[in-house]
Design an enzyme around this catalytic site. Structure first.
Site, PDB file in Angstrom:
ATOM      1  N   LYS A  32     -98.769  26.090  10.703  1.00 54.82           N
ATOM      2  CA  LYS A  32     -98.221  27.106   9.829  1.00 54.82           C
ATOM      3  C   LYS A  32     -98.641  28.473  10.305  1.00 54.82           C
ATOM      4  O   LYS A  32    -100.158  28.648  10.698  1.00 54.82           O
ATOM      5  CB  LYS A  32     -98.760  26.796   8.281  1.00 54.82           C
ATOM      6  CG  LYS A  32     -98.308  28.029   7.477  1.00 54.82           C
ATOM      7  CD  LYS A  32     -97.005  27.759   6.718  1.00 54.82           C
ATOM      8  CE  LYS A  32     -96.503  28.731   5.921  1.00 54.82           C
ATOM      9  NZ  LYS A  32     -95.798  29.888   6.638  1.00 54.82           N
ATOM     10  N   LYS A  61     -98.740  30.073  15.550  1.00 57.77           N
ATOM     11  CA  LYS A  61     -98.392  31.469  15.734  1.00 57.77           C
ATOM     12  C   LYS A  61     -97.169  31.740  16.508  1.00 57.77           C
ATOM     13  O   LYS A  61     -97.258  31.280  17.620  1.00 57.77           O
ATOM     14  CB  LYS A  61     -99.540  32.493  16.100  1.00 57.77           C
ATOM     15  CG  LYS A  61     -99.231  33.945  15.642  1.00 57.77           C
ATOM     16  CD  LYS A  61     -99.712  33.912  14.131  1.00 57.77           C
ATOM     17  CE  LYS A  61     -99.703  35.525  13.867  1.00 57.77           C
ATOM     18  NZ  LYS A  61    -100.632  35.504  12.398  1.00 57.77           N
ATOM     19  N   THR A  81    -100.239  39.523   0.508  1.00 63.69           N
ATOM     20  CA  THR A  81    -101.578  39.569   1.583  1.00 63.69           C
ATOM     21  C   THR A  81    -102.414  40.922   0.805  1.00 63.69           C
ATOM     22  O   THR A  81    -103.696  40.655   0.979  1.00 63.69           O
ATOM     23  CB  THR A  81    -101.090  39.714   3.106  1.00 63.69           C
ATOM     24  OG1 THR A  81    -100.203  38.914   3.339  1.00 63.69           O
ATOM     25  CG2 THR A  81    -102.268  39.915   3.991  1.00 63.69           C
ATOM     26  N   ASN A 101     -96.854  46.542   5.474  1.00 62.31           N
ATOM     27  CA  ASN A 101     -97.008  45.695   4.218  1.00 62.31           C
ATOM     28  C   ASN A 101     -98.318  45.385   3.895  1.00 62.31           C
ATOM     29  O   ASN A 101     -98.495  45.664   2.660  1.00 62.31           O
ATOM     30  CB  ASN A 101     -96.199  44.436   4.650  1.00 62.31           C
ATOM     31  CG  ASN A 101     -96.477  43.342   3.313  1.00 62.31           C
ATOM     32  OD1 ASN A 101     -97.204  42.831   3.269  1.00 62.31           O
ATOM     33  ND2 ASN A 101     -95.084  43.366   2.668  1.00 62.31           N
ATOM     34  N   SER A 141     -97.507  31.487   0.956  1.00 59.38           N
ATOM     35  CA  SER A 141     -96.412  30.857   1.823  1.00 59.38           C
ATOM     36  C   SER A 141     -96.594  29.547   1.202  1.00 59.38           C
ATOM     37  O   SER A 141     -95.639  28.871   1.006  1.00 59.38           O
ATOM     38  CB  SER A 141     -96.952  31.061   3.116  1.00 59.38           C
ATOM     39  OG  SER A 141     -96.249  32.306   3.711  1.00 59.38           O
TER      40      SER A 141
END
Ligand code: GLU
Length: 422
Positions: free
Chosen positions: A67, A103, A187, A218, A349
């Site tokens: 992930k 990633k 986040t 973000n 997530s």
């Protein structure tokens, strides 16, 4: 300067040695399970064919499917991607969620692409990595310069390839495509939960504390938003176009609106403006949140950093030698490390993936509370372990990052041992 990968492996080795795990644990975790390098041909608007290079690194899946996000960046290298994938394995383990780490990256400057080109690139990347991803195998999400629209194209492309909808294959999707509204700001929210817990523990409270934020994408924007909503004062922000400083506090919602509309934080109508995007790093604030990319606080500039507490919104913003210097300062409290502080994205997530697997969705508030609870628990587990490690090793300068790595590695080691891998 040590590369980000060398830095990551150095901290990993150090934490394995600190708790006396067998050296083979390092041999195992210092290399990813799989690296896929792909080419992505895109027919550009001017008729020319451009061939982009991309990667998907799957680092370790002892705790569950791989992930981690996908980064679009002109300077990204395979080495950086490996370091980021390693960081995801550790972040997911520390967060207590059932994932390994991975990633992805594409070497591209997305600012130079039209919407159509960006869509073609996103879809082409998914076609190229499609054999190795899926809800049970590897679940990508956004990272630097990628967003929910890109996730929507990606989940659509994979669904077309499979012949049915695969909601759980990507996270941070728009809410209407099996996403969750909290993921947009998760986040940043998680960073501020960590900042608040840290400030309450070490600075006597969070309200009224001054905050400087470097990076206004973000993570930076939503960190600023939640920080001011919860009573702290955001006094400096920056993006690549420059910085804004206002000791009376920045109107965060206005700054977000202006930045998103004009792509320039310096178009914010109030406060003082500066050309140097690094300004917030050196602002005299109680808390500094670097929220852009890796290696921004270095040995060359660390002496100018004044904050007592650093909360790492970005991945790897502080180099190891700079971190050592920070801790040697008398009034310095801690660097709350990236794998702890910015885990809100991947924890959210995880919640989104759980929703997608069962097609059952929580409302925004319920989701937010689940997320904040996990972040608070992880902060305190790490802070407690740090205290314990410091008292066990008075001769060593144990950092909070070491404690986070120790907790993360322990959980992965336990899983690998039970599986019979080590
Ligand atoms: N890119 C984010 C990170 O570095 C989120 C990853 C995810 O949600 O899978 O943690």
């Amino acid at each position: 300067m040590t590369s980000y990968l060398e830095w990551m492996l150095g901290v990993l080795k150090n934490s394995i040695d600190l708790i006396g795990l067998p050296a083979e644990v390092y041999d195992f975790l210092s290399k990813p399970d799989r690296i896929l390098t792909v080419k992505i041909p895109v027919r550009m608007d001017n008729g020319k064919l451009m061939v982009f290079e991309g990667y998907r690194v799957q680092h370790n899946n002892a705790l569950g499917p791989y992930k981690g996000g996908i980064r679009f960046h002109p300077e990204v290298t395979l080495d950086t991607d490996i370091a980021l994938a390693t960081g995801m394995t550790l972040k997911n383990s520390l967060a207590g969620i059932p994932y390994g780490g991975g990633k992805g990256a594409v070497r591209v400057d997305p600012q130079k692409l039209s919407m159509r080109e960006l869509e073609q690139l996103s879809r082409g990347y998914v076609r190229a990595i499609s054999p190795i991803i899926g809800p049970e195998k590897d679940i990508p999400a956004p990272d630097v310069n990628t967003n929910p629209q890109i996730m929507a194209w990606m989940v659509d492309e994979l669904s077309r390839l499979r012949g049915y909808n695969v909601p759980g294959a990507f996270t941070a999707k728009p809410p209407v495509l099996w996403g969750n509204p909290v993921r947009l700001y998760s986040t940043g929210l998680g960073v501020v939960v960590a900042a608040k817990e840290a400030a309450e523990k070490w600075l006597g409270g969070f309200e009224g504390k001054t905050i400087a934020i470097q990076g206004f994408g973000n993570v930076g924007q939503w960190a600023a938003y939640w920080a001011s909503k919860w009573g702290a004062k955001v006094i400096a922000i920056s993006d690549i176009t420059g910085a804004v400083y206002d000791p009376n506090g920045i109107d965060v919602e206005l700054a977000m609106k202006v930045t998103n509309e004009t792509k320039k934080v310096i178009n914010y109508p109030k406060g003082e403006k500066f050309d140097d995007p690094a300004l917030p790093l050196f602002t005299d604030a109680d808390i500094l949140i670097p929220a852009a990319i890796e290696n921004v606080i270095t040995l060359e500039n660390v002496d100018k950093v004044k904050a007592k507490l650093i909360i790492e919104g970005a991945n790897g913003p502080t180099t190891p030698d700079a971190e050592k210097k920070l801790y040697s300062r008398k009034d310095f409290v801690a660097t709350v490390p990236d794998i702890l502080a910015n885990a809100g994205g991947v924890v959210m997530s995880y919640l989104e993936w759980v929703e997608d697997l069962q097609y059952y969705f929580w409302d925004e508030e319920e989701t937010r509370e689940k997320l904040a609870k996990i972040m608070r628990r992880n902060f305190h587990r790490t802070a407690d372990r740090w205290e314990k490690l410091k008292s066990e090793h008075p001769d060593k300068a144990v950092t909070m990052r070491d404690a986070a790595f120790v907790l993360a590695v322990e959980r992965i080691y336990e899983a690998m041992k039970l599986r019979g891998w080590v």
